[in-house]
Design an enzyme around this catalytic site. Structure first.
Site, PDB file in Angstrom:
ATOM      1  N   ASN A 162       0.802  -1.216   0.000  1.00  0.00           N
ATOM      2  CA  ASN A 162       0.000   0.000   0.000  1.00  0.00           C
ATOM      3  C   ASN A 162       0.839   1.272   0.000  1.00  0.00           C
ATOM      4  O   ASN A 162       0.414   2.286  -0.530  1.00  0.00           O
ATOM      5  CB  ASN A 162      -0.932  -0.030   1.224  1.00  0.00           C
ATOM      6  CG  ASN A 162      -1.504   1.337   1.523  1.00  0.00           C
ATOM      7  OD1 ASN A 162      -2.383   1.819   0.803  1.00  0.00           O
ATOM      8  ND2 ASN A 162      -0.995   2.001   2.556  1.00  0.00           N
ATOM      9  N   TYR A 196       3.350  10.424 -11.515  1.00  0.00           N
ATOM     10  CA  TYR A 196       2.526   9.604 -10.614  1.00  0.00           C
ATOM     11  C   TYR A 196       1.779   8.539 -11.427  1.00  0.00           C
ATOM     12  O   TYR A 196       1.759   7.356 -11.055  1.00  0.00           O
ATOM     13  CB  TYR A 196       1.533  10.484  -9.828  1.00  0.00           C
ATOM     14  CG  TYR A 196       0.604   9.664  -8.970  1.00  0.00           C
ATOM     15  CD1 TYR A 196       1.090   8.977  -7.857  1.00  0.00           C
ATOM     16  CD2 TYR A 196      -0.745   9.534  -9.292  1.00  0.00           C
ATOM     17  CE1 TYR A 196       0.246   8.185  -7.080  1.00  0.00           C
ATOM     18  CE2 TYR A 196      -1.593   8.751  -8.520  1.00  0.00           C
ATOM     19  CZ  TYR A 196      -1.097   8.078  -7.419  1.00  0.00           C
ATOM     20  OH  TYR A 196      -1.921   7.293  -6.650  1.00  0.00           O
ATOM     21  N   LEU A 238     -10.848   8.626  -6.807  1.00  0.00           N
ATOM     22  CA  LEU A 238     -10.768   9.667  -5.777  1.00  0.00           C
ATOM     23  C   LEU A 238     -11.066   9.108  -4.387  1.00  0.00           C
ATOM     24  O   LEU A 238     -12.204   8.759  -4.088  1.00  0.00           O
ATOM     25  CB  LEU A 238     -11.818  10.740  -6.060  1.00  0.00           C
ATOM     26  CG  LEU A 238     -11.534  11.803  -7.120  1.00  0.00           C
ATOM     27  CD1 LEU A 238     -12.759  12.709  -7.261  1.00  0.00           C
ATOM     28  CD2 LEU A 238     -10.310  12.628  -6.760  1.00  0.00           C
TER      29      LEU A 238
HETATM   30  C1  8X3 Z   1      -5.403   8.215  -6.637  1.00  0.00           C
HETATM   31  C2  8X3 Z   1      -6.385   8.505  -7.666  1.00  0.00           C
HETATM   32  O1  8X3 Z   1      -7.156  10.027  -9.571  1.00  0.00           O
HETATM   33  O2  8X3 Z   1      -6.263  11.105  -7.589  1.00  0.00           O
HETATM   34  O3  8X3 Z   1      -4.430   7.343  -7.097  1.00  0.00           O
HETATM   35  O4  8X3 Z   1      -4.792   9.954  -9.092  1.00  0.00           O
HETATM   36  S1  8X3 Z   1      -6.111   9.961  -8.506  1.00  0.00           S
END
Ligand code: 8X3
Length: 250
Positions: free
Chosen positions: A85, A151, A183
């Site tokens: 995680n 990311y 989200l």
């Molecule tokens: C988290 C989802 O869409 O904020 O990994 O990247 S987002």
């Protein structure tokens, strides 16, 4: 009763997983960088009679991770479920303006940290012909969104690494799951925006986001599925979210 190791267990989805797996009757190895928060959750769970072991290390620190896992007390050394995680997003700048240090932190945590834990723990699973790796990927790994660049790339890597591992252990009874949340309201955006709470709050404005518990429910479902059922991949979105970049706010 399974022995479940969760990285990044002191907050967010990791903390929710710790509580859900504990409620399920599993025994837990919880790892995180923040010893204070880890002690708090340890005390909370132990008060409920849960068997918990905590390990303080950063998954980016290969040496510390190796030391911690190789020196697990014997009764904790057979890990049934690894929940990879620990991970984070930093920044939302265009790729031509992003911060190289932020990129390195994300790559080192989300990809290399996950690989370190996998490499340390999966050999024992293979030996015992039993185990489950649950990787926390993201909708961000399905397609890039504005400013998501690095990311998104790290979470695309989590998908590729999950798929690759699933192939490599297909001759064993080990299962590999890639959970891809959309989200989720945790500390995620505060960290992404380096503590700018108003910017972070805007991410969840006008939409009911998912919670860490929503994701932990799915992780637990995958873990509790019958041995012949491998939940390979699950995309979990908020109801008014259609993809990483399509979010309808009211
Ligand atoms: C988290 C989802 O869409 O904020 O990994 O990247 S987002």
């Amino acid at each position: 009763m399974k022995t479940v190791l969760i990285t990044g267990a002191s907050s967010g989805i990791g903390l929710s997983c710790a509580r859900k797996f504990a409620e399920n009757g599993d025994r837990l190895i919880l790892t995180a960088r923040n010893s204070q928060k880890l002690t708090q959750i340890e005390e909370e769970l132990k008060a409920k009679g849960v068997d918990v072991l905590t390990l303080v290390f950063d998954v980016r620190d290969r040496e510390a991770a190796t030391l911690a896992i190789e020196n697990l007390p014997k009764e904790w050394s057979e890990i049934d479920v690894l929940v990879n995680n620990a991970g984070l997003a930093l920044g939302l700048e265009p790729e031509y303006e992003g911060c190289l240090d932020d990129w390195e932190t994300m790559i080192d945590t989300n990809i290399k940290g996950l690989l370190t834990m996998t490499r340390l723990i999966v050999p024992g699973m293979v030996e015992r012909d039993c185990g489950h790796i649950i990787n926390i990927g993201s909708v961000a790994g399905d397609a890039a969104y504005a400013g998501g660049n690095v990311y998104c790339a790290t979470k695309a890597a989590v998908k590729a690494l999950s798929d690759g591992l699933r192939i490599d252990v297909a001759n064993t009874s080990i299962r590999v799951t890639n959970l891809k949340p959309g989200l989720v309201e945790t500390n995620f955006s505060n960290i992404r925006f380096h503590g700018d709470t108003s910017r972070a709050a805007n991410v969840y404005k006008g939409i009911t986001p998912l919670t860490g518990d929503d994701i932990a429910d799915v992780a637990l479902f995958a873990s509790n599925a019958p041995a012949h059922v491998q939940i390979a991949e699950v995309l979990i979105l908020a109801t008014h979210q259609a993809s990483g970049s399509v979010i309808v706010r009211k």
